[in-house]
Every structure is written in C-alpha cells, then in structure tokens.
Motif scaffolding. Structure first.
Motif, PDB file in Angstrom:
ATOM      1  N   ALA A  35      76.926 103.225  76.082  1.00 47.03           N
ATOM      2  CA  ALA A  35      76.730 103.881  74.780  1.00 47.03           C
ATOM      3  C   ALA A  35      75.999 105.211  74.938  1.00 47.03           C
ATOM      4  O   ALA A  35      76.375 106.220  74.320  1.00 47.03           O
ATOM      5  CB  ALA A  35      75.961 102.960  73.847  1.00 47.03           C
ATOM      6  N   SER A  36      74.954 105.231  75.775  1.00 45.92           N
ATOM      7  CA  SER A  36      74.219 106.485  75.970  1.00 45.92           C
ATOM      8  C   SER A  36      75.081 107.524  76.675  1.00 45.92           C
ATOM      9  O   SER A  36      75.003 108.722  76.386  1.00 45.92           O
ATOM     10  CB  SER A  36      72.938 106.222  76.769  1.00 45.92           C
ATOM     11  OG  SER A  36      73.258 105.745  78.063  1.00 45.92           O
ATOM     12  N   GLY A  37      75.925 107.066  77.604  1.00 45.62           N
ATOM     13  CA  GLY A  37      76.841 107.989  78.272  1.00 45.62           C
ATOM     14  C   GLY A  37      77.844 108.585  77.316  1.00 45.62           C
ATOM     15  O   GLY A  37      78.188 109.768  77.395  1.00 45.62           O
ATOM     16  N   LEU A  38      78.305 107.754  76.378  1.00 45.51           N
ATOM     17  CA  LEU A  38      79.262 108.237  75.379  1.00 45.51           C
ATOM     18  C   LEU A  38      78.609 109.259  74.457  1.00 45.51           C
ATOM     19  O   LEU A  38      79.190 110.301  74.138  1.00 45.51           O
ATOM     20  CB  LEU A  38      79.796 107.043  74.585  1.00 45.51           C
ATOM     21  CG  LEU A  38      81.085 107.249  73.785  1.00 45.51           C
ATOM     22  CD1 LEU A  38      82.243 107.612  74.699  1.00 45.51           C
ATOM     23  CD2 LEU A  38      81.414 105.989  72.993  1.00 45.51           C
ATOM     24  N   LEU A  57      71.872 109.896  82.142  1.00 43.45           N
ATOM     25  CA  LEU A  57      72.221 109.830  83.563  1.00 43.45           C
ATOM     26  C   LEU A  57      71.216 108.969  84.327  1.00 43.45           C
ATOM     27  O   LEU A  57      71.597 108.128  85.157  1.00 43.45           O
ATOM     28  CB  LEU A  57      72.265 111.235  84.147  1.00 43.45           C
ATOM     29  CG  LEU A  57      72.619 111.331  85.635  1.00 43.45           C
ATOM     30  CD1 LEU A  57      74.070 110.912  85.861  1.00 43.45           C
ATOM     31  CD2 LEU A  57      72.396 112.751  86.147  1.00 43.45           C
ATOM     32  N   GLY A  58      69.935 109.172  84.031  1.00 41.81           N
ATOM     33  CA  GLY A  58      68.908 108.373  84.679  1.00 41.81           C
ATOM     34  C   GLY A  58      69.042 106.896  84.349  1.00 41.81           C
ATOM     35  O   GLY A  58      68.909 106.032  85.233  1.00 41.81           O
ATOM     36  N   LEU A  59      69.309 106.601  83.067  1.00 43.09           N
ATOM     37  CA  LEU A  59      69.500 105.208  82.658  1.00 43.09           C
ATOM     38  C   LEU A  59      70.706 104.605  83.369  1.00 43.09           C
ATOM     39  O   LEU A  59      70.652 103.460  83.848  1.00 43.09           O
ATOM     40  CB  LEU A  59      69.692 105.137  81.142  1.00 43.09           C
ATOM     41  CG  LEU A  59      70.029 103.750  80.567  1.00 43.09           C
ATOM     42  CD1 LEU A  59      68.892 102.774  80.833  1.00 43.09           C
ATOM     43  CD2 LEU A  59      70.313 103.845  79.067  1.00 43.09           C
ATOM     44  N   GLY A  60      71.794 105.364  83.461  1.00 36.87           N
ATOM     45  CA  GLY A  60      72.995 104.862  84.117  1.00 36.87           C
ATOM     46  C   GLY A  60      72.760 104.548  85.575  1.00 36.87           C
ATOM     47  O   GLY A  60      73.229 103.520  86.093  1.00 36.87           O
ATOM     48  N   ILE A  61      72.012 105.401  86.261  1.00 33.08           N
ATOM     49  CA  ILE A  61      71.716 105.173  87.680  1.00 33.08           C
ATOM     50  C   ILE A  61      70.917 103.885  87.865  1.00 33.08           C
ATOM     51  O   ILE A  61      71.212 103.054  88.740  1.00 33.08           O
ATOM     52  CB  ILE A  61      70.958 106.374  88.269  1.00 33.08           C
ATOM     53  CG1 ILE A  61      71.869 107.609  88.308  1.00 33.08           C
ATOM     54  CG2 ILE A  61      70.440 106.062  89.669  1.00 33.08           C
ATOM     55  CD1 ILE A  61      71.165 108.876  88.735  1.00 33.08           C
ATOM     56  N   LEU A  83      77.692 106.073  83.374  1.00 36.79           N
ATOM     57  CA  LEU A  83      77.098 107.011  84.331  1.00 36.79           C
ATOM     58  C   LEU A  83      78.006 108.213  84.550  1.00 36.79           C
ATOM     59  O   LEU A  83      77.555 109.361  84.581  1.00 36.79           O
ATOM     60  CB  LEU A  83      76.826 106.286  85.647  1.00 36.79           C
ATOM     61  CG  LEU A  83      76.280 107.123  86.804  1.00 36.79           C
ATOM     62  CD1 LEU A  83      74.939 107.725  86.433  1.00 36.79           C
ATOM     63  CD2 LEU A  83      76.155 106.264  88.061  1.00 36.79           C
ATOM     64  N   ALA A  84      79.298 107.963  84.697  1.00 34.24           N
ATOM     65  CA  ALA A  84      80.261 109.052  84.901  1.00 34.24           C
ATOM     66  C   ALA A  84      80.328 109.956  83.675  1.00 34.24           C
ATOM     67  O   ALA A  84      80.429 111.190  83.802  1.00 34.24           O
ATOM     68  CB  ALA A  84      81.640 108.475  85.209  1.00 34.24           C
ATOM     69  N   LEU A  85      80.257 109.371  82.477  1.00 34.22           N
ATOM     70  CA  LEU A  85      80.289 110.172  81.252  1.00 34.22           C
ATOM     71  C   LEU A  85      79.063 111.079  81.163  1.00 34.22           C
ATOM     72  O   LEU A  85      79.166 112.249  80.769  1.00 34.22           O
ATOM     73  CB  LEU A  85      80.358 109.258  80.027  1.00 34.22           C
ATOM     74  CG  LEU A  85      81.658 108.488  79.808  1.00 34.22           C
ATOM     75  CD1 LEU A  85      81.523 107.524  78.636  1.00 34.22           C
ATOM     76  CD2 LEU A  85      82.822 109.443  79.578  1.00 34.22           C
TER      77      LEU A  85
END
Length: 245
Positions: A35-38, A57-61, A83-85
């Motif tokens: 959701a955050s990436g989106l 990005l940090g959260l995704g990692i 993460l990619a988004l």
C-alpha cells in the motif's frame, strides 16, 4: 464395515487436503509495504511527496528482509512489488525534478544573457526595463531616459541602488564586446505562481581573467493567457545581480 462407518468425503475433493492447511498466513506487513509503495507513486507528480516514497522504500526493504527469513509468514512477493513501486517512484520523481531544473536554468540563462549584454552595451535604461515584470514595462517608443529621470525620489531609490552596486558597475565596465555565457545554476525555488532561478554567468571575452556574476531571475505564470484561457505565458524579469558563491 457398514457404509455409515466410511469417512465422509466429497466425491471430487482432492486427496492432498494438507496442502491447503500448510500454507503460511499472509503477513499484514506485506499489505502495508504494498500500500505504501502504491501511494508513493504520487511522488512522481510532486517533489514534496519524495520523502513519502523514501520512507516507503525503507519500509519495503525491512518487510522483504523480514519475510524472506520467516517461513511461517507469507506475502514476501507482495512486499517486493511494493518495494519496486517505491524505487520506481523515487527514480521518476528525481528524474522529473532534474529535467525541470535543467529547463529552468536554460531559460533563465537566456534572459540573463540579454540583460547582461544590454547593460554591458551601455543601454542602461533598456536594462532597467528588464528588471520590471513584462506587464509593467513602458510601451515601445517611450523616451525611457525622460521616464526614469522623472520618477520620484522614492521610486528612484531602488534603481540607484541597483546602478551603484559593485556587480552592476563591473558588468557595465565589461563593454559592448562582452560575451556572457551560462556557467551553472545556483538554485531553483517556487512560491505560488513565481519561480526564482539563480544562474551564474561569465564574460568569456574578459581579459585578465573571466568576469563572473550571479543573476537572480524571476519567472511568473498566470499573468497573460489566450482568449480561451487555455495557455499561460511565462514572463521573466531580473531581480538583482550579485557575486557568485
């Protein structure tokens, strides 16, 4: 054995029932990372949202790292998409900003060159006109010397400060053979419908060392539009001259 003692099993039910129950539960962190990436994709349209994309990005990692090491939780693939988004949004936003700044520096340097060439050629009053917003400049054919000489003392104060400044005198002393060229940008800032751009210009024709000056340019939009009010014209004017940092 009677039929009532047989196990109750649907005719078409697969025999490997255990595979459905062995699937690990989906992590809520994976949903959060996605959701955050989106949401971070909005940073592509506004540089203000770039910190959001960096946090995403940090959260995704962190989520991808955690889920790839915890086999009891699923959803690492969804976190990887998030993460990619986020990474895409950051690259997109930074590239867009760089492109806008490059355009601003190019346009500002062209207007700054006109100002400096005019001032170096000794056309003082024409140069003073370039300090005013375009809508406030005098009509073509106006006797500019008579106009500026007729201004009140209060109106002349800012003009005299500009003409008597050290940088202005250096530019005027360069003479009509001066060749002013863009060196580098000094920053771009925005305020409502105004954009302030700093550009460093250098006189390539100067003898004994190139003369460099910083020009503060102002760009205004929404001042003039076509009758259909669909297209707006950007207007440029010089604010001041100073020494490069």
């Amino acid at each position: 054995m009677s039929t009532s003692e047989l196990p109750q099993r649907p005719v078409f039910h697969p025999l490997n029932e255990s595979t459905e129950f062995d699937r690990p539960p989906f992590s809520r962190l994976a949903y959060a990372a996605f959701a955050s990436g989106l949401l971070s994709l909005f940073a592509a349209f506004s540089i203000i949202l770039l910190p959001l994309a960096m946090l995403s990005l940090g959260l995704g990692i962190v989520v991808v790292w955690k889920l790839t090491r915890d086999e009891t939780m699923g959803g690492s693939w969804l976190a990887q998409i998030g993460l990619a988004l986020s990474a895409t949004a950051i690259v997109w936003s930074v590239s867009s900003r760089v492109g806008v700044e490059r355009y601003m520096y190019h346009a500002a340097s062209q207007h700054a060159k006109v100002m400096l060439q005019t001032l170096s050629a000794g056309k003082t009053y024409e140069a003073l006109e370039l300090r005013n917003p375009e809508v406030m400049r005098q009509l073509t054919g106006t006797d500019l010397q008579a106009y500026y000489d007729g201004l009140s003392e209060d109106e002349r104060r800012g003009i005299d400060e500009f003409l008597n400044s050290k940088e202005t005198k250096k530019v005027m002393a360069a003479g009509p053979t001066a060749d002013w060229q863009f060196v580098k940008g000094g920053g771009v800032s925005h305020y409502e419908n105004q954009t302030h751009v700093k550009v460093d210009m250098v006189n390539r024709a100067a003898k004994g060392g190139a003369l460099q000056v910083r020009v503060f340019m102002q760009r205004e939009t929404n001042m003039l539009t076509d009758p259909a009010k669909q297209n707006s014209t950007a207007l440029w004017n010089v604010r001041e001259l100073s020494s490069p940092e």
